[in-house]
Scaffold this active site. Structure first.
Site, PDB file in Angstrom:
ATOM      1  N   ASN A  30      71.329 -40.094  39.619  1.00  0.00           N
ATOM      2  CA  ASN A  30      70.742 -40.150  38.283  1.00  0.00           C
ATOM      3  C   ASN A  30      71.899 -40.159  37.289  1.00  0.00           C
ATOM      4  O   ASN A  30      72.506 -39.128  37.031  1.00  0.00           O
ATOM      5  CB  ASN A  30      69.821 -38.946  38.047  1.00  0.00           C
ATOM      6  CG  ASN A  30      69.247 -38.923  36.642  1.00  0.00           C
ATOM      7  OD1 ASN A  30      69.235 -39.947  35.952  1.00  0.00           O
ATOM      8  ND2 ASN A  30      68.779 -37.763  36.204  1.00  0.00           N
ATOM      9  N   TRP A  31      72.193 -41.339  36.767  1.00  0.00           N
ATOM     10  CA  TRP A  31      73.350 -41.479  35.873  1.00  0.00           C
ATOM     11  C   TRP A  31      73.125 -40.878  34.500  1.00  0.00           C
ATOM     12  O   TRP A  31      74.074 -40.679  33.752  1.00  0.00           O
ATOM     13  CB  TRP A  31      73.693 -42.955  35.720  1.00  0.00           C
ATOM     14  CG  TRP A  31      74.406 -43.542  36.898  1.00  0.00           C
ATOM     15  CD1 TRP A  31      74.841 -42.892  38.023  1.00  0.00           C
ATOM     16  CD2 TRP A  31      74.771 -44.918  37.063  1.00  0.00           C
ATOM     17  NE1 TRP A  31      75.456 -43.769  38.868  1.00  0.00           N
ATOM     18  CE2 TRP A  31      75.432 -45.024  38.311  1.00  0.00           C
ATOM     19  CE3 TRP A  31      74.610 -46.062  36.287  1.00  0.00           C
ATOM     20  CZ2 TRP A  31      75.926 -46.238  38.786  1.00  0.00           C
ATOM     21  CZ3 TRP A  31      75.096 -47.271  36.766  1.00  0.00           C
ATOM     22  CH2 TRP A  31      75.753 -47.357  37.999  1.00  0.00           C
ATOM     23  N   HIS A  57      61.896 -35.218  34.279  1.00  0.00           N
ATOM     24  CA  HIS A  57      63.182 -34.519  34.349  1.00  0.00           C
ATOM     25  C   HIS A  57      63.236 -33.450  33.265  1.00  0.00           C
ATOM     26  O   HIS A  57      62.695 -33.614  32.179  1.00  0.00           O
ATOM     27  CB  HIS A  57      64.333 -35.516  34.181  1.00  0.00           C
ATOM     28  CG  HIS A  57      65.661 -34.951  34.560  1.00  0.00           C
ATOM     29  ND1 HIS A  57      66.376 -34.131  33.709  1.00  0.00           N
ATOM     30  CD2 HIS A  57      66.402 -35.060  35.689  1.00  0.00           C
ATOM     31  CE1 HIS A  57      67.506 -33.775  34.306  1.00  0.00           C
ATOM     32  NE2 HIS A  57      67.546 -34.323  35.513  1.00  0.00           N
ATOM     33  N   GLU A 108      64.415 -29.457  40.922  1.00  0.00           N
ATOM     34  CA  GLU A 108      65.702 -29.222  40.273  1.00  0.00           C
ATOM     35  C   GLU A 108      65.630 -27.945  39.442  1.00  0.00           C
ATOM     36  O   GLU A 108      65.063 -27.954  38.344  1.00  0.00           O
ATOM     37  CB  GLU A 108      66.063 -30.390  39.355  1.00  0.00           C
ATOM     38  CG  GLU A 108      66.389 -31.678  40.068  1.00  0.00           C
ATOM     39  CD  GLU A 108      67.156 -32.640  39.168  1.00  0.00           C
ATOM     40  OE1 GLU A 108      68.231 -33.077  39.558  1.00  0.00           O
ATOM     41  OE2 GLU A 108      66.671 -32.922  38.063  1.00  0.00           O
ATOM     42  N   GLY A 161      74.052 -29.436  36.175  1.00  0.00           N
ATOM     43  CA  GLY A 161      75.256 -29.623  35.381  1.00  0.00           C
ATOM     44  C   GLY A 161      75.976 -28.348  35.013  1.00  0.00           C
ATOM     45  O   GLY A 161      76.841 -28.349  34.139  1.00  0.00           O
ATOM     46  N   GLY A 186      73.272 -35.868  40.024  1.00  0.00           N
ATOM     47  CA  GLY A 186      73.802 -36.294  38.736  1.00  0.00           C
ATOM     48  C   GLY A 186      75.262 -36.689  38.816  1.00  0.00           C
ATOM     49  O   GLY A 186      75.609 -37.797  39.198  1.00  0.00           O
ATOM     50  N   GLY A 187      76.143 -35.755  38.457  1.00  0.00           N
ATOM     51  CA  GLY A 187      77.569 -36.047  38.317  1.00  0.00           C
ATOM     52  C   GLY A 187      78.211 -36.707  39.517  1.00  0.00           C
ATOM     53  O   GLY A 187      79.037 -37.619  39.377  1.00  0.00           O
TER      54      GLY A 187
END
Length: 252
Positions: free
Chosen positions: A10-11, A96, A168, A174, A235-236
């Site tokens: 997920n950018w 999200h 999540e 993050g 993510g990252g």
């Protein structure tokens, strides 16, 4: 029942078009067989058409990061499920925590989106998760079950069987914090039990459940060994081609 793993990046709101194109070129010929795992990248809507063109003939699947619940109309700035599907996109991420927090999306909105996405011919990746306050109060199961019940309302058993649900914990997105493998598996088990309560055991054993929240190449293998975890929403670690491929290494 054997559930095929699904590893999805997920950018979020990152990259330029040229960077997105370079990423696809770097990974498209180096992915594991889709017999073993689904390799998915969720990208900003602006990049989906050129990425879909570049990934042709590869194992890479694509996800939109959001959509609206109507297919046409006076909804300035929104993207419809039908238009996304017309690009050949397989998945659409909904619910999200960032959409819920910053854009005030409700469980009802997310449920409408799930129905619209299925009707358009794509598969939703439905996100759920709790805040640190809820986690520390011991109310994770109650909170997550409520999100799942509301998000699935009115969906058919067949639709839910094909759905992807991503757990999540908000406190692990993050932040560098991650739930232990045991906590992740326990809460994914809560999700599965909620689906079983609503739709029965056959459906609950078919639905795929991802864990997301600071997942990295060095932590993914332990998570994927757990009974109730069928994939990851990342993510990252999905932003660079090398680290995305490292997430998939165990499936080669």
């Amino acid at each position: 029942m054997s559930r095929k793993p699904i590893i999805a990046g997920n950018w979020k709101m990152n990259k330029t078009l040229s960077e997105a194109q370079a990423f696809v070129e770097a990974v498209k010929n180096n992915l594991p067989s889709s017999d073993n795992v689904e390799s998915v990248i969720g990208a900003p809507a602006l990049f989906l058409a050129p990425m879909a063109y570049l990934r042709q003939g590869s194992e890479l699947k694509l996800a939109a990061e959001n959509s609206y619940f109507e297919n046409a109309g006076a909804f300035t700035g929104e993207n419809s499920p039908a238009a996304i599907v017309d690009l050949g996109i397989e998945y659409i991420i909904i619910g999200h925590s960032e959409r819920r927090e910053y854009f005030h999306e409700t469980d009802e909105d997310i449920n409408k989106k799930a129905k619209a996405i299925f009707a358009a011919g794509a598969t939703p990746i439905l996100c759920c998760g709790e805040t640190l306050e809820t986690f520390e109060a011991g109310k994770t199961a109650e909170w997550v079950s409520g999100q799942i019940e509301a998000g699935l309302a009115g969906l058919t058993a067949e639709q839910v069987s094909n759905l992807v649900i991503a757990y999540e914990p908000i406190w692990a997105i993050g932040t560098g914090k991650t739930a232990t493998n045991e906590i992740a598996d326990e809460t994914c088990g809560v999700v599965r039990s909620t689906v079983e309560k609503l739709y029965g055991k056959e459906v609950s054993e078919a639905v795929r459940i991802q864990y997301g929240g600071s997942v990295k190449p060095e932590t993914i293998e332990g998570l994927m060994a757990k009974e109730n975890i069928d994939g990851a929403l990342v993510g990252g670690a999905s932003l660079e081609a090398d680290s995305f491929l490292a997430l998939l290494e165990m499936y080669k």
